[in-house]
Design a protein around this motif. Structure first.
Motif, PDB file in Angstrom:
ATOM      1  N   VAL A   1       0.864  -1.176   0.000  1.00 12.54           N
ATOM      2  CA  VAL A   1       0.000   0.000   0.000  1.00 12.54           C
ATOM      3  C   VAL A   1       0.901   1.226   0.000  1.00 12.54           C
ATOM      4  O   VAL A   1       1.696   1.416   0.927  1.00 12.54           O
ATOM      5  N   ASN A   2       0.780   2.053  -1.033  1.00 15.95           N
ATOM      6  CA  ASN A   2       1.629   3.245  -1.183  1.00 15.95           C
ATOM      7  C   ASN A   2       3.111   2.915  -0.998  1.00 15.95           C
ATOM      8  O   ASN A   2       3.820   3.564  -0.229  1.00 15.95           O
ATOM      9  N   ASP A   3       3.571   1.865  -1.673  1.00 17.35           N
ATOM     10  CA  ASP A   3       4.972   1.397  -1.643  1.00 17.35           C
ATOM     11  C   ASP A   3       5.450   0.954  -0.263  1.00 17.35           C
ATOM     12  O   ASP A   3       6.645   0.903  -0.006  1.00 17.35           O
ATOM     13  N   ARG A   4       4.503   0.677   0.645  1.00 19.34           N
ATOM     14  CA  ARG A   4       4.855   0.148   1.970  1.00 19.34           C
ATOM     15  C   ARG A   4       4.107  -1.153   2.196  1.00 19.34           C
ATOM     16  O   ARG A   4       3.073  -1.399   1.583  1.00 19.34           O
ATOM     17  N   ASP A   5       4.635  -1.975   3.089  1.00 23.62           N
ATOM     18  CA  ASP A   5       3.976  -3.247   3.394  1.00 23.62           C
ATOM     19  C   ASP A   5       2.633  -2.982   4.075  1.00 23.62           C
ATOM     20  O   ASP A   5       2.447  -1.950   4.723  1.00 23.62           O
ATOM     21  N   LEU A   6       1.692  -3.919   3.931  1.00 23.06           N
ATOM     22  CA  LEU A   6       0.353  -3.755   4.508  1.00 23.06           C
ATOM     23  C   LEU A   6       0.423  -3.499   6.010  1.00 23.06           C
ATOM     24  O   LEU A   6      -0.212  -2.575   6.522  1.00 23.06           O
ATOM     25  N   LYS A   7       1.240  -4.295   6.736  1.00 19.89           N
ATOM     26  CA  LYS A   7       1.337  -4.161   8.197  1.00 19.89           C
ATOM     27  C   LYS A   7       2.002  -2.846   8.605  1.00 19.89           C
ATOM     28  O   LYS A   7       1.786  -2.352   9.705  1.00 19.89           O
ATOM     29  N   GLU A   8       2.801  -2.296   7.708  1.00 20.42           N
ATOM     30  CA  GLU A   8       3.481  -1.030   7.990  1.00 20.42           C
ATOM     31  C   GLU A   8       2.543   0.158   7.752  1.00 20.42           C
ATOM     32  O   GLU A   8       2.609   1.158   8.463  1.00 20.42           O
ATOM     33  N   TYR A   9       1.659   0.035   6.747  1.00 22.79           N
ATOM     34  CA  TYR A   9       0.764   1.147   6.410  1.00 22.79           C
ATOM     35  C   TYR A   9      -0.467   1.154   7.312  1.00 22.79           C
ATOM     36  O   TYR A   9      -0.816   2.170   7.894  1.00 22.79           O
ATOM     37  N   PHE A  10      -1.153   0.004   7.410  1.00 24.53           N
ATOM     38  CA  PHE A  10      -2.310  -0.123   8.303  1.00 24.53           C
ATOM     39  C   PHE A  10      -1.836  -0.813   9.574  1.00 24.53           C
ATOM     40  O   PHE A  10      -1.702  -2.033   9.627  1.00 24.53           O
ATOM     41  N   LEU A  11      -1.567  -0.012  10.611  1.00 25.73           N
ATOM     42  CA  LEU A  11      -1.000  -0.553  11.845  1.00 25.73           C
ATOM     43  C   LEU A  11      -2.014  -1.370  12.638  1.00 25.73           C
ATOM     44  O   LEU A  11      -1.657  -2.324  13.306  1.00 25.73           O
ATOM     45  N   SER A  12      -3.293  -1.005  12.548  1.00 27.05           N
ATOM     46  CA  SER A  12      -4.327  -1.702  13.296  1.00 27.05           C
ATOM     47  C   SER A  12      -4.642  -3.057  12.651  1.00 27.05           C
ATOM     48  O   SER A  12      -4.767  -3.169  11.433  1.00 27.05           O
ATOM     49  N   GLU A  13      -4.773  -4.070  13.488  1.00 26.18           N
ATOM     50  CA  GLU A  13      -5.114  -5.423  13.037  1.00 26.18           C
ATOM     51  C   GLU A  13      -6.481  -5.440  12.346  1.00 26.18           C
ATOM     52  O   GLU A  13      -6.697  -6.160  11.366  1.00 26.18           O
ATOM     53  N   ILE A  14      -7.400  -4.604  12.829  1.00 26.84           N
ATOM     54  CA  ILE A  14      -8.754  -4.548  12.263  1.00 26.84           C
ATOM     55  C   ILE A  14      -8.707  -4.070  10.808  1.00 26.84           C
ATOM     56  O   ILE A  14      -9.374  -4.631   9.934  1.00 26.84           O
ATOM     57  N   HIS A  15      -7.908  -3.031  10.540  1.00 25.56           N
ATOM     58  CA  HIS A  15      -7.810  -2.508   9.181  1.00 25.56           C
ATOM     59  C   HIS A  15      -7.113  -3.498   8.254  1.00 25.56           C
ATOM     60  O   HIS A  15      -7.481  -3.617   7.075  1.00 25.56           O
ATOM     61  N   GLN A  16      -6.122  -4.228   8.766  1.00 24.77           N
ATOM     62  CA  GLN A  16      -5.443  -5.252   7.973  1.00 24.77           C
ATOM     63  C   GLN A  16      -6.424  -6.353   7.588  1.00 24.77           C
ATOM     64  O   GLN A  16      -6.451  -6.808   6.441  1.00 24.77           O
ATOM     65  N   THR A  17      -7.258  -6.767   8.544  1.00 20.20           N
ATOM     66  CA  THR A  17      -8.266  -7.798   8.289  1.00 20.20           C
ATOM     67  C   THR A  17      -9.287  -7.307   7.271  1.00 20.20           C
ATOM     68  O   THR A  17      -9.715  -8.060   6.396  1.00 20.20           O
ATOM     69  N   THR A  18      -9.682  -6.017   7.383  1.00 17.31           N
ATOM     70  CA  THR A  18     -10.632  -5.421   6.444  1.00 17.31           C
ATOM     71  C   THR A  18     -10.097  -5.511   5.019  1.00 17.31           C
ATOM     72  O   THR A  18     -10.829  -5.884   4.100  1.00 17.31           O
ATOM     73  N   VAL A  19      -8.821  -5.183   4.834  1.00 20.64           N
ATOM     74  CA  VAL A  19      -8.214  -5.208   3.503  1.00 20.64           C
ATOM     75  C   VAL A  19      -8.162  -6.636   2.948  1.00 20.64           C
ATOM     76  O   VAL A  19      -8.425  -6.867   1.769  1.00 20.64           O
TER      77      VAL A  19
END
Length: 128
Positions: free
Chosen positions: A28-46
């Motif tokens: 996401v925006n040239d960054r890893d998913l876990k680095e961009y969306f720090l919250s576990e909830i947002h990572q799960t949403t994606v």
């Protein structure tokens, strides 16, 4: 190699999603998913569309997202990924539709009205 390009929107967030067969990298925006969306909830949403059709680890996803807040961006990305999965395989459509992942959430912030402090806030009323 086929690259599918889709757009997802939510509130004022716009996500341009590029999906291709791969080993499951999500950028996401040239960054890893876990680095961009720090919250576990947002990572799960994606990741929700990928989990729904059970193809986690089969597609590489690259996203450019702008505007809005973190939650709006996560939901915009989710819509873009779901639309891309349908383009890859039309059989995914009923499962994603059932989960509500193909529906654009059209709710937006209500505009501020002139003469008022907020969209719905009225001036204080005094009966006497």
């Amino acid at each position: 190699m086929q690259i599918i390009n889709t757009i997802g929107r939510r509130k004022t967030s716009i996500a341009r999603v590029y999906v291709k067969p791969g080993k499951g990298d999500i950028k996401v925006n040239d960054r890893d998913l876990k680095e961009y969306f720090l919250s576990e909830i947002h990572q799960t949403t994606v990741k929700q569309p990928l989990a729904t059709v059970k193809v986690e680890g089969q597609y590489d996803v690259t996203v450019n997202v702008e505007g809005g807040g973190v939650k709006g961006q996560a939901e915009a990305v989710r819509l873009g990924i779901a639309r891309a999965l349908v383009q890859f395989n039309t059989e995914n459509k009923p499962a994603l539709r059932k989960e509500g992942l193909l529906t654009r959430d059209s709710r937006m912030v209500e505009r501020k009205k002139p003469g008022r402090r907020k969209a719905r806030r009225k001036f204080q009323f005094s009966k006497r």
